[in-house]
Write a protein that holds these residues in place. Structure first.
Motif, PDB file in Angstrom:
ATOM      1  N   MET A  32     -20.693  -5.919  12.897  1.00 53.18           N
ATOM      2  CA  MET A  32     -20.188  -5.194  11.710  1.00 53.18           C
ATOM      3  C   MET A  32     -20.539  -3.709  11.802  1.00 53.18           C
ATOM      4  N   LEU A  33     -21.728  -3.429  12.306  1.00 50.64           N
ATOM      5  CA  LEU A  33     -22.157  -2.023  12.467  1.00 50.64           C
ATOM      6  C   LEU A  33     -21.152  -1.269  13.361  1.00 50.64           C
ATOM      7  N   LEU A  34     -20.782  -1.919  14.453  1.00 48.49           N
ATOM      8  CA  LEU A  34     -19.854  -1.256  15.367  1.00 48.49           C
ATOM      9  C   LEU A  34     -18.477  -1.086  14.729  1.00 48.49           C
ATOM     10  N   ARG A  35     -18.065  -2.081  13.926  1.00 52.30           N
ATOM     11  CA  ARG A  35     -16.736  -2.011  13.304  1.00 52.30           C
ATOM     12  C   ARG A  35     -16.696  -0.968  12.183  1.00 52.30           C
ATOM     13  N   TYR A  36     -17.720  -0.965  11.323  1.00 52.25           N
ATOM     14  CA  TYR A  36     -17.626  -0.151  10.105  1.00 52.25           C
ATOM     15  C   TYR A  36     -18.330   1.206  10.194  1.00 52.25           C
ATOM     16  N   SER A  37     -19.393   1.330  10.993  1.00 55.91           N
ATOM     17  CA  SER A  37     -20.048   2.649  11.080  1.00 55.91           C
ATOM     18  C   SER A  37     -19.653   3.401  12.339  1.00 55.91           C
ATOM     19  N   ALA A  38     -19.180   2.674  13.365  1.00 52.61           N
ATOM     20  CA  ALA A  38     -18.798   3.349  14.611  1.00 52.61           C
ATOM     21  C   ALA A  38     -17.286   3.310  14.836  1.00 52.61           C
ATOM     22  N   SER A  39     -16.557   2.644  13.919  1.00 51.63           N
ATOM     23  CA  SER A  39     -15.101   2.471  14.077  1.00 51.63           C
ATOM     24  C   SER A  39     -14.750   1.902  15.450  1.00 51.63           C
ATOM     25  N   ARG A  40     -15.571   0.972  15.938  1.00 50.06           N
ATOM     26  CA  ARG A  40     -15.291   0.330  17.222  1.00 50.06           C
ATOM     27  C   ARG A  40     -15.060  -1.160  17.014  1.00 50.06           C
ATOM     28  N   GLY A  41     -13.930  -1.431  16.333  1.00 53.62           N
ATOM     29  CA  GLY A  41     -13.541  -2.824  16.092  1.00 53.62           C
ATOM     30  C   GLY A  41     -13.386  -3.596  17.393  1.00 53.62           C
ATOM     31  N   ASP A  42     -13.013  -2.885  18.463  1.00 54.63           N
ATOM     32  CA  ASP A  42     -12.831  -3.558  19.757  1.00 54.63           C
ATOM     33  C   ASP A  42     -14.155  -4.148  20.251  1.00 54.63           C
ATOM     34  N   LEU A  43     -15.229  -3.349  20.120  1.00 53.90           N
ATOM     35  CA  LEU A  43     -16.543  -3.840  20.577  1.00 53.90           C
ATOM     36  C   LEU A  43     -17.048  -4.948  19.645  1.00 53.90           C
ATOM     37  N   ALA A  44     -16.781  -4.799  18.342  1.00 52.25           N
ATOM     38  CA  ALA A  44     -17.188  -5.823  17.386  1.00 52.25           C
ATOM     39  C   ALA A  44     -16.525  -7.154  17.735  1.00 52.25           C
ATOM     40  N   SER A  45     -15.240  -7.104  18.019  1.00 48.42           N
ATOM     41  CA  SER A  45     -14.516  -8.344  18.360  1.00 48.42           C
ATOM     42  C   SER A  45     -15.083  -8.976  19.627  1.00 48.42           C
ATOM     43  N   LYS A  46     -15.487  -8.125  20.580  1.00 48.70           N
ATOM     44  CA  LYS A  46     -16.072  -8.661  21.820  1.00 48.70           C
ATOM     45  C   LYS A  46     -17.317  -9.496  21.504  1.00 48.70           C
ATOM     46  N   ILE A  47     -18.164  -8.950  20.623  1.00 43.14           N
ATOM     47  CA  ILE A  47     -19.396  -9.671  20.266  1.00 43.14           C
ATOM     48  C   ILE A  47     -19.042 -10.961  19.531  1.00 43.14           C
ATOM     49  N   GLU A  48     -18.126 -10.852  18.566  1.00 41.84           N
ATOM     50  CA  GLU A  48     -17.754 -12.042  17.788  1.00 41.84           C
ATOM     51  C   GLU A  48     -17.166 -13.127  18.693  1.00 41.84           C
ATOM     52  N   ASN A  49     -16.372 -12.709  19.661  1.00 43.17           N
ATOM     53  CA  ASN A  49     -15.788 -13.698  20.575  1.00 43.17           C
ATOM     54  C   ASN A  49     -16.853 -14.324  21.465  1.00 43.17           C
ATOM     55  N   ALA A  50     -17.844 -13.509  21.874  1.00 46.90           N
ATOM     56  CA  ALA A  50     -18.932 -14.050  22.702  1.00 46.90           C
ATOM     57  C   ALA A  50     -19.706 -15.114  21.902  1.00 46.90           C
ATOM     58  N   VAL A  51     -19.944 -14.831  20.618  1.00 50.48           N
ATOM     59  CA  VAL A  51     -20.653 -15.804  19.767  1.00 50.48           C
ATOM     60  C   VAL A  51     -19.844 -17.093  19.673  1.00 50.48           C
ATOM     61  N   LYS A  52     -18.547 -16.944  19.445  1.00 51.60           N
ATOM     62  CA  LYS A  52     -17.680 -18.135  19.328  1.00 51.60           C
ATOM     63  C   LYS A  52     -17.723 -18.960  20.612  1.00 51.60           C
ATOM     64  N   LYS A  53     -17.709 -18.258  21.754  1.00 45.52           N
ATOM     65  CA  LYS A  53     -17.686 -18.959  23.038  1.00 45.52           C
ATOM     66  C   LYS A  53     -18.985 -19.752  23.243  1.00 45.52           C
ATOM     67  N   VAL A  54     -20.115 -19.135  22.894  1.00 49.47           N
ATOM     68  CA  VAL A  54     -21.406 -19.830  23.067  1.00 49.47           C
ATOM     69  C   VAL A  54     -21.439 -21.077  22.171  1.00 49.47           C
ATOM     70  N   LEU A  55     -20.897 -20.954  20.973  1.00 48.39           N
ATOM     71  CA  LEU A  55     -20.845 -22.124  20.081  1.00 48.39           C
ATOM     72  C   LEU A  55     -19.900 -23.178  20.654  1.00 48.39           C
ATOM     73  N   ALA A  56     -18.768 -22.700  21.164  1.00 50.93           N
ATOM     74  CA  ALA A  56     -17.790 -23.639  21.727  1.00 50.93           C
ATOM     75  C   ALA A  56     -18.359 -24.366  22.938  1.00 50.93           C
ATOM     76  N   ASP A  57     -19.265 -23.695  23.662  1.00 54.00           N
ATOM     77  CA  ASP A  57     -19.902 -24.334  24.827  1.00 54.00           C
ATOM     78  C   ASP A  57     -20.956 -25.357  24.404  1.00 54.00           C
ATOM     79  N   GLY A  58     -21.192 -25.471  23.107  1.00 50.84           N
ATOM     80  CA  GLY A  58     -22.059 -26.549  22.611  1.00 50.84           C
ATOM     81  C   GLY A  58     -23.508 -26.160  22.379  1.00 50.84           C
ATOM     82  N   TYR A  59     -23.824 -24.868  22.405  1.00 53.75           N
ATOM     83  CA  TYR A  59     -25.215 -24.465  22.184  1.00 53.75           C
ATOM     84  C   TYR A  59     -25.468 -24.229  20.697  1.00 53.75           C
ATOM     85  N   ARG A  60     -26.623 -24.696  20.214  1.00 60.33           N
ATOM     86  CA  ARG A  60     -26.962 -24.554  18.791  1.00 60.33           C
ATOM     87  C   ARG A  60     -28.448 -24.264  18.626  1.00 60.33           C
ATOM     88  N   THR A  61     -28.782 -23.408  17.643  1.00 62.97           N
ATOM     89  CA  THR A  61     -30.183 -23.333  17.218  1.00 62.97           C
ATOM     90  C   THR A  61     -30.413 -24.476  16.225  1.00 62.97           C
TER      91      THR A  61
END
Ligand code: NAD
Length: 354
Positions: free
Chosen positions: A301-330
């Motif tokens: 969110m910091l990158l999207r809203y304070s740095a106007s780098r929605g592209d980098l924000a999406s990269k992080i969000e997609n990485a999180v989704k992928k790790v969850l999709a791979d079955g890893y959980r805390t």
């Protein structure tokens, strides 16, 4: 860009470290920023006898964005009120005039079952609650307790919004909607409250500057009902301080997992404080058990809203989704058949994915 990291207390340092490791990955891809770490909360009290040390505040005022872990812990419960960790947080929000609070509620496909709601109701949910944070009945004067003319005690508060306060939060709402599905639902109680009548008038005026964004209005009681019945109808919910306080917690529970929820509070210069919604979780601190994803998503969110780098924000969000999709959980989001991992490993996996 200058980023101030405030790890704070409890699990704060562990989860902020993971988010900073993710930021290092982002920097390696060419994003330039300087990161400074300072104490706040109980850590501020330990270091300087103040939950918001002078140096931390000074650094915050010179930063473009702040990433915070969490503050508080039983250790500090007996301190006088002005020295308690949460005072550090309240004061920094006030000093930086953070009037716009953003709380996304996203249901990840992989965590669909964590929600207490029927899957069909919340599957694919992605809404944003925008809450005004510095006005309304929480700050209106007069307030207090008095003896009324029947000789009994009565308590009173004042709900109040000025036109300019409504206008500036409404503008943020329409701008956020433009980065999403271009829909704003303004929530008020204009059938009963004068403050809400003004709220509705001003929001409607501001909407004229954003013809590409669809504006609807809803009474808060109906909004509470609709959030449970059909939450996917919403894109951005724009509302005042007290209604937003309640609705944002309700929306958070649609997702079912406190360890996954980021938030942002912005001022009019776009400087923001980004932090997970959860607290310092002293019960699991320093045990490599905390879920760092809410903090990592706060960095997005910091990158999207304070740095106007929605592209980098999406990269992080997609990485999180992928790790969850791979079955890893805390532990907090563990599910049958998934591999349970610790704070550090979760951070490493997101970095590896990036
Ligand atoms: P909490 O959010 O810290 O914890 C509630 C429960 O959720 C605990 O069982 C905890 O283990 C779990 N939890 C929270 N975050 C988690 C994560 N990332 N991963 C896994 N599990 C997680 O709320 P609380 O227990 O009411 O408060 C603890 C302390 O935090 C108190 O001192 C409180 O004042 C403070 N607090 C701080 C903030 C903040 O810094 N913004 C917000 C709320 C509470």
């Amino acid at each position: 860009m200058k980023i101030l990291a405030l790890p704070g207390d409890g699990i704060g340092p562990e989860i902020v470290n993971q988010a900073l490791a993710v930021l290092d990955k982002i920097r390696a891809s060419g994003f330039e920023c300087k990161v400074v770490k300072m104490p706040i909360g109980g850590a501020g009290y330990e270091a300087f006898g103040d939950p918001l040390p002078e140096k931390t505040l000074e650094e915050a005022k010179g930063s473009d964005a702040i990433l915070l872990g969490a503050v508080g812990g039983p250790k500090y419960d007996e301190l006088p009120r002005h020295q308690r960790p949460e005072q550090g947080l309240l004061r920094i929000r006030k000093e930086l005039e953070l009037f716009a609070n953003l709380r996304p509620a996203v249901v990840y496909q992989e965590l669909l079952k964590a929600s207490a709601m029927r899957s069909s109701t919340v599957e694919g949910l992605d809404l944003m609650i925008l809450r005004e944070l510095t006005g309304d009945i929480y700050f209106g004067q007069p307030r207090g307790q008095r003896i009324n003319n029947r000789g009994e005690r009565e308590g009173f508060d004042t709900m109040m919004y000025s036109e300019s306060e409504i206008r500036r939060i409404a503008r943020v709402g329409f701008q956020i909607a433009r980065k999403r599905a271009c829909k704003v639902c303004s929530v008020d109680k204009a059938n009963v409250l004068d403050t809400s009548i003004l709220w509705r008038e001003v929001v409607t005026e501001v909407a004229k500057d954003y013809p590409d964004v669809e504006l609807t209005h809803m009474y808060v009681d109906n909004a509470a009902m609709q959030l449970v019945q059909n939450p996917k109808q919403f894109d951005v919910i724009l509302t005042g301080n007290i209604f937003g306080d309640i609705l944002s917690d309700q929306a958070a529970m649609l997702t079912g997992s406190i360890g996954m929820l980021p938030s942002a509070s912005l001022n009019k210069e776009g400087v923001g404080l980004f932090e997970p919604v959860h607290g310092s979780a002293p019960d699991i601190a320093q045990r490599d058990r905390a879920n760092p994803l809410a903090t990592i998503l706060s960095l997005a969110m910091l990158l999207r809203y304070s740095a106007s780098r929605g592209d980098l924000a999406s990269k992080i969000e997609n990485a999180v989704k992928k790790v969850l999709a791979d079955g890893y959980r805390t532990l907090d989001i563990k599910q049958e058949g998934a591999e349970v991992i610790g704070t550090n490993r979760m951070g490493e996996l997101v970095c590896a994915e990036l």
